[in-house]
Scaffold this active site. Structure first.
Site, PDB file in Angstrom:
ATOM      1  N   TYR A 194     -11.179 -36.027   9.520  1.00 19.47           N
ATOM      2  CA  TYR A 194      -9.898 -36.348  10.161  1.00 19.47           C
ATOM      3  C   TYR A 194      -8.796 -36.558   9.126  1.00 19.47           C
ATOM      4  O   TYR A 194      -8.956 -37.296   8.159  1.00 19.47           O
ATOM      5  CB  TYR A 194     -10.032 -37.607  11.026  1.00 19.47           C
ATOM      6  CG  TYR A 194      -8.714 -38.003  11.689  1.00 19.47           C
ATOM      7  CD1 TYR A 194      -8.178 -37.205  12.700  1.00 19.47           C
ATOM      8  CD2 TYR A 194      -8.019 -39.126  11.288  1.00 19.47           C
ATOM      9  CE1 TYR A 194      -6.976 -37.529  13.301  1.00 19.47           C
ATOM     10  CE2 TYR A 194      -6.819 -39.467  11.886  1.00 19.47           C
ATOM     11  CZ  TYR A 194      -6.293 -38.664  12.897  1.00 19.47           C
ATOM     12  OH  TYR A 194      -5.090 -38.986  13.474  1.00 19.47           O
TER      13      TYR A 194
ATOM     14  N   GLY B  19      -4.121 -37.268  15.969  1.00 17.09           N
ATOM     15  CA  GLY B  19      -4.020 -37.793  17.325  1.00 17.09           C
ATOM     16  C   GLY B  19      -4.830 -36.958  18.286  1.00 17.09           C
ATOM     17  O   GLY B  19      -6.028 -36.695  18.078  1.00 17.09           O
TER      18      GLY B  19
END
Length: 518
Positions: free
Chosen positions: A53, A60
């Protein structure tokens, strides 16, 4: 003054020194070395085919989108540009500086994976006095103060708009060039590391606590002037009485009141005699006088709790994902602003109540049925003159606004990012309204001091006795800018003088020159 970053948490005073007073910063060499070591971990993952990530994925709700290797630097730039989406009035310089400082402090913990050059550039921008333009709206206090922090990162990239050290508005690229600062070309993870923090909320909390430390002591002082001028008694402030209820804040405020009133011939003029006789027929004072330590002290205790939360946050590394001490890159939820939002809202409640009590004391001066012999509205010639009648209206209007500002922001939540961020904290909003509330409190306390000083002048003249040394010093400091009792004058400038002398600590310093007020 120079503040060293990297070896230890910052203090609240250090945050204020950089944010408000332009102290410079320097990054510890060991912190830079630790950042380089952590950066190596991130770079080791940059070419990994497995998703990580913020390094090889979108953000998001787009966290499942894989980003090709050749587009990962562009990903970071795009993140900052798209998130620099604030709107509304320009945020104050001290707030932006505090926000940048606290993001820099987190970078120097070496838990974000950013390169040392990023931290060094942030330090250079702060030291050059460059301030990115940030609009008031854009943070939900959830995934960090995203929009405000993105505007700061954008400026470090050489984009967007800043103010220079003199306050001139100019393109960031021009300002950086004039200061000899090379814009940063962000790499993997770095855009995310620059926007995922609670730094705006925390900076405003540090500034608010500093302001309130001065204001609650000034409120003690104002209460002392009011007690004295309204022929109140100091007996409820006795240490042994306060010790029966073990709240530290009220003990401190009561001690302040005892010191403010010490040596007052006005208080002595109606104190019960040694033979048991009473020169005063009143059994006890109204709550706004007698219970001042209980309210002022509760504000102090609320501040102590908020300071404890602030200090925990100052000792934290806020980012998502973070690089752990054992080298893992892990997603987490530390950016959520609930801990700060709660105490920011709590302080707004305390501010409203402190101001409300101050306004009630002011009102007592103006009502001839409750002012113990003072003229109606403290007017020179009642009827012809209105005295301080409308000054209390001004207070009342502010207090009413403070009650609205005391409505918590942190209980609100509007889901965002396609329901990926389905609960948000609104801590930035709590901080913004607290700043407005503190301005209102300053004005309310200033009007009480202005009115109490007028009432005390009239009382001392009527009794032919002197006030306490501390209160006399405050009145003398005020009289250097505002005349004493007399026919009606243009009142707004006098209120503004009192506000300035309250805000800059002049009146508090005058009292502290002759007695020890906390």
């Amino acid at each position: 003054m120079q503040i060293a970053l990297g070896r230890r948490p910052l203090t609240i005073d250090e945050v204020v020194a950089v944010a408000r007073h332009d102290a410079t910063v320097v990054i510890d060499t060991e912190a830079l070395a630790a950042m380089a070591a952590t950066r190596a971990i991130v770079e080791g993952l940059a070419d990994d085919t497995e998703p990580h990530y913020g390094i090889s994925t979108g953000f998001g709700a787009l966290a499942t989108t894989h980003i090709p290797v050749e587009k990962r630097a562009e990903l970071q730039r795009s993140l900052v540009r798209s998130h620099a989406a604030s709107s509304g009035p320009e945020v104050e310089r001290e707030v932006v500086r505090g926000t940048m400082l606290l993001r820099l402090q987190t970078l120097t913990t070496a838990r974000t994976g950013a390169r040392p050059i990023v931290a060094e550039t942030y330090a250079a921008v702060l030291n050059a006095g460059l301030t990115p333009i940030v609009g008031e709206y854009g943070s939900l206090g959830c995934s960090g103060d995203l929009a405000p922090l993105a505007h700061c990162a954008l400026a470090v990239m050489g984009e967007g708009t800043v103010r220079d050290a003199r306050g001139a508005l100019m393109p960031a690229a021009q300002a950086l060039a004039a200061a000899g600062i090379e814009p940063v070309a962000l790499r993997e993870k770095e855009g995310l590391a620059l926007i995922n923090g609670t730094d705006g909320m925390l900076g405003m909390l540090a500034l608010a606590l500093t302001d309130l430390d001065r204001l609650v002591a000034t409120a003690d002082l104002a209460a002392g002037l009011s007690v004295e001028a309204l022929l109140g008694t100091d007996r409820p402030f006795a240490a042994d009485l306060l010790a029966l209820r073990a709240h530290p804040g009220q003990a401190t405020s009561a001690e302040d009141l005892r010191r403010v009133l010490s040596g007052s011939a006005v208080v002595a003029s109606h104190r019960p005699g040694d033979d048991g006789t009473h020169d005063c027929t009143r059994v006890q004072d109204a709550y706004s006088l007698r219970c001042a330590p209980q309210v002022h002290g509760a504000v102090r205790d609320t501040m102590a709790h908020a300071a404890a939360v602030a200090n925990r946050e100052l000792a934290s590394a806020i980012d998502n994902p973070v690089v752990t001490l054992d080298g893992r890159v892990e997603s987490n939820g530390s950016f959520l602003g609930a801990p700060l939002g709660y105490v920011l809202d709590f302080l707004a409640i305390a501010v409203a109540d402190l101001a409300s009590m101050s306004e009630r004391r002011t009102d007592r001066f103006l009502d001839a049925s409750r002012s113990q012999g003072l003229p109606p509205f403290l007017a020179h010639d009642p009827g012809v003159d209105s005295g301080h009648m409308i000054a209390q209206y001004t207070q009342a209007g502010i207090v009413s606004e403070l009650k609205r500002l005391a409505v918590p922001a942190s209980v609100d939540s509007i889901p965002s990012s396609a329901m990926h961020e389905d609960h948000v904290a609104m801590g930035w909003s709590a901080a913004r309204k607290l700043r407005r509330a503190i301005d209102g409190l300053t004005r309310v306390v200033a009007i009480e001091l202005l009115t109490a000083a007028r009432g005390l002048d009239l009382r001392c003249a009527a009794l032919g006795v002197a006030s306490a040394p501390a209160t006399a010093a405050v009145v003398a400091a005020l009289r250097e800018h505002v005349d004493g009792p007399g026919p009606d004058r243009y009142l707004a400038p006098e209120i503004e003088h009192a506000v300035r002398l309250t805000d800059d600590g002049t009146l508090l310093a005058a009292a502290r020159a002759v007695t020890e007020i906390r």
